[in-house]
Design a protein around this motif. Sequence first.
Motif, mmCIF file in Angstrom:
data_model
loop_
_atom_site.group_PDB
_atom_site.id
_atom_site.type_symbol
_atom_site.label_atom_id
_atom_site.label_comp_id
_atom_site.label_asym_id
_atom_site.label_seq_id
_atom_site.Cartn_x
_atom_site.Cartn_y
_atom_site.Cartn_z
ATOM 1 N N LEU A 196 52.653 44.571 56.431
ATOM 2 C CA LEU A 196 53.198 44.575 57.788
ATOM 3 C C LEU A 196 53.089 43.188 58.418
ATOM 4 N N ARG A 197 51.991 42.511 58.154
ATOM 5 C CA ARG A 197 51.821 41.136 58.658
ATOM 6 C C ARG A 197 52.902 40.224 58.098
ATOM 7 N N ARG A 198 53.154 40.336 56.802
ATOM 8 C CA ARG A 198 54.176 39.511 56.158
ATOM 9 C C ARG A 198 55.571 39.832 56.690
ATOM 10 N N ALA A 199 55.824 41.113 56.908
ATOM 11 C CA ALA A 199 57.129 41.524 57.432
ATOM 12 C C ALA A 199 57.341 40.984 58.850
ATOM 13 N N ARG A 200 56.300 41.037 59.657
ATOM 14 C CA ARG A 200 56.398 40.563 61.048
ATOM 15 C C ARG A 200 56.689 39.070 61.121
ATOM 16 N N GLU A 201 56.198 38.322 60.153
ATOM 17 C CA GLU A 201 56.424 36.867 60.121
ATOM 18 C C GLU A 201 57.888 36.504 59.915
ATOM 19 N N LEU A 202 58.691 37.457 59.447
ATOM 20 C CA LEU A 202 60.096 37.184 59.143
ATOM 21 C C LEU A 202 61.019 37.396 60.346
ATOM 22 N N GLY A 203 60.475 37.823 61.472
ATOM 23 C CA GLY A 203 61.326 38.057 62.637
ATOM 24 C C GLY A 203 60.554 38.012 63.937
ATOM 25 N N ASP A 204 61.191 38.541 64.983
ATOM 26 C CA ASP A 204 60.590 38.551 66.319
ATOM 27 C C ASP A 204 60.078 39.928 66.708
ATOM 28 N N PHE A 205 60.529 40.955 65.990
ATOM 29 C CA PHE A 205 60.206 42.338 66.366
ATOM 30 C C PHE A 205 60.152 43.167 65.091
ATOM 31 N N LEU A 206 59.011 43.856 64.874
ATOM 32 C CA LEU A 206 58.852 44.666 63.666
ATOM 33 C C LEU A 206 58.973 46.153 63.998
ATOM 34 N N LEU A 207 59.972 46.763 63.425
ATOM 35 C CA LEU A 207 60.216 48.201 63.572
ATOM 36 C C LEU A 207 59.793 48.895 62.274
ATOM 37 N N VAL A 208 58.925 49.894 62.405
ATOM 38 C CA VAL A 208 58.388 50.584 61.227
ATOM 39 C C VAL A 208 58.864 52.034 61.204
ATOM 40 N N GLY A 209 59.510 52.430 60.112
ATOM 41 C CA GLY A 209 59.936 53.804 59.934
ATOM 42 C C GLY A 209 58.885 54.589 59.173
ATOM 43 N N ILE A 210 58.441 55.720 59.732
ATOM 44 C CA ILE A 210 57.401 56.531 59.098
ATOM 45 C C ILE A 210 58.015 57.864 58.675
ATOM 46 N N HIS A 211 58.023 58.112 57.376
ATOM 47 C CA HIS A 211 58.648 59.319 56.841
ATOM 48 C C HIS A 211 57.861 60.564 57.239
ATOM 49 N N ASN A 212 58.593 61.661 57.456
ATOM 50 C CA ASN A 212 57.914 62.899 57.857
ATOM 51 C C ASN A 212 57.191 63.540 56.671
ATOM 52 N N ASP A 213 56.380 64.548 56.969
ATOM 53 C CA ASP A 213 55.548 65.181 55.947
ATOM 54 C C ASP A 213 56.373 65.794 54.818
ATOM 55 N N GLN A 214 57.483 66.408 55.158
ATOM 56 C CA GLN A 214 58.322 67.059 54.143
ATOM 57 C C GLN A 214 58.894 66.030 53.153
ATOM 58 N N THR A 215 59.336 64.900 53.680
ATOM 59 C CA THR A 215 59.880 63.843 52.821
ATOM 60 C C THR A 215 58.817 63.297 51.892
ATOM 61 N N VAL A 216 57.626 63.045 52.434
ATOM 62 C CA VAL A 216 56.527 62.508 51.620
ATOM 63 C C VAL A 216 56.135 63.506 50.537
ATOM 64 N N SER A 217 56.056 64.774 50.885
ATOM 65 C CA SER A 217 55.716 65.810 49.900
ATOM 66 C C SER A 217 56.753 65.878 48.787
ATOM 67 N N ALA A 218 58.026 65.772 49.162
ATOM 68 C CA ALA A 218 59.106 65.837 48.172
ATOM 69 C C ALA A 218 59.059 64.657 47.206
ATOM 70 N N LYS A 219 58.652 63.513 47.688
ATOM 71 C CA LYS A 219 58.660 62.292 46.871
ATOM 72 C C LYS A 219 57.326 62.015 46.172
ATOM 73 N N ARG A 220 56.206 62.434 46.797
ATOM 74 C CA ARG A 220 54.889 62.100 46.248
ATOM 75 C C ARG A 220 54.140 63.289 45.662
ATOM 76 N N GLY A 221 54.603 64.498 45.925
ATOM 77 C CA GLY A 221 53.913 65.674 45.422
ATOM 78 C C GLY A 221 53.526 66.608 46.551
ATOM 79 N N ALA A 222 53.320 67.876 46.212
ATOM 80 C CA ALA A 222 53.075 68.920 47.212
ATOM 81 C C ALA A 222 51.807 68.699 48.023
ATOM 82 N N HIS A 223 50.863 67.907 47.504
ATOM 83 C CA HIS A 223 49.579 67.740 48.180
ATOM 84 C C HIS A 223 49.497 66.439 48.971
ATOM 85 N N ARG A 224 50.618 65.833 49.181
ATOM 86 C CA ARG A 224 50.711 64.661 50.049
ATOM 87 C C ARG A 224 51.637 65.003 51.212
ATOM 88 N N PRO A 225 51.520 64.349 52.355
ATOM 89 C CA PRO A 225 50.530 63.320 52.665
ATOM 90 C C PRO A 225 49.170 63.932 53.028
#
Length: 420
Positions: A273-302
């Motif tokens: 995040l620090r490195r990303a912020r250095e590339l601009g003036d404003f850092l916008l972070v997208g946080i995936h919902n629980d269902q998306t994380v479970s689908a991509k990482r496994g049923a016991h995540r996040p």
Amino acid sequence: MVWEKEKIAGTCLIGGAAFAVGASFLHLFLKGDLPLGLGLGPCLLSPFRKRKPVRVYMDGCFDMMHYGHCNALRQARALGDQLVVGVVSDEEIIANKGPPVTPLHERMIMVNAVKWVDEVIPDAPYAITEEFMKKLFDEYQIDYIIHGDDPCVLPDGTDAYAAAKKAGRYKQIKRTEGVSSTDIVGRMLLCVRERTVSDSHSRSSLQRQFSHGHNSPRFEDGVSSAGTRVSHFLPTSRRIVQFSNGKGPGPDARIVYIDGAFDLFHAGHVEILRRARELGDFLLVGIHNDQTVSAKRGAHRPIMNLHERSLSVLACRYVDEVIIGAPWEVSKDTITTFDISLVVHGTVAESDDFQKEEENPYAVPISMGIFQVLDSPLDITTSTIIRRIVANHEAYQKRNLKKEASEKKYYEQKAFVSGD
């Protein structure tokens, strides 16, 4: 008529001179350099003197740092003008609690990144001794020592903040309910599936030890029937506002976007995040919902739910805004809506083969020429943290039992003193 003009001119000259003298005196007042021989007492000078900032100190292990830690630091900062944070050394944690999950250098990265922290002291002692308290007051100009309303007990059952309380320089904040490092360890252990029945039984027992029996769901094969997300956190709009910056990007700001799960927010997340912020003036972070994380990482995540993860990211000083429940694919609509100039992704992630996927989530920004892969400064992922816990689960179980024994001794001594 001539006299009237001269009178007016004279008045203007006198008024101008008086203004100039007044301005000079005010300048001297503000600097504190006005000679006392002028007969002006200190009571007249004091309102103009620059007020000394109130410096407050808070310490902690900050192991597996979570939004509860961040909220404590936010509350501590509100009690003064500058917040100095002491991070307890690995050796002191081992001696008083047991082995830390995250080493000192990672914990330092985490604490330094919290936006309410002004200064950090490494290798702080676990207990506030008379000697260290004097150092805080004299060397660091600390006015008050802050701690939560939960007891911090030494192995002998005594209060770690007894000296500060005796000195009258102690202030207390409210502990954030619904989360603790112990609880998070329990959640992590739940997400690990072993093959043998004996391991399964050990794991269920261990989870109950770590969660203090608060989790009511039934365990089957070491896994909660409700999944691993046995969180007691109740999100409110007020808490989100408390953690938010409250400022949008400027009219010509270069907005950088990065997305992810940011589960068990760790030093690897902070550094990318620090490195990303250095590339601009404003850092916008997208946080995936629980269902998306479970689908991509496994049923016991996040392990941490969406709102818990959002607060941890919002507390980071490099982050300007978050999208709570961001879509997996970065669409043209998202880029246009948020006026995104650059989309970035780190080289270290739970899954870095996104470009091989049938539907690349970054296909649109790649086609627009606004996608960039960043070298991740640290080789740490959420799985790294989980592996550390699993590899040393017996040590962490002993650590928890040691903590419970110390707290029991503390309350027994307190009851004896009060005569109950």
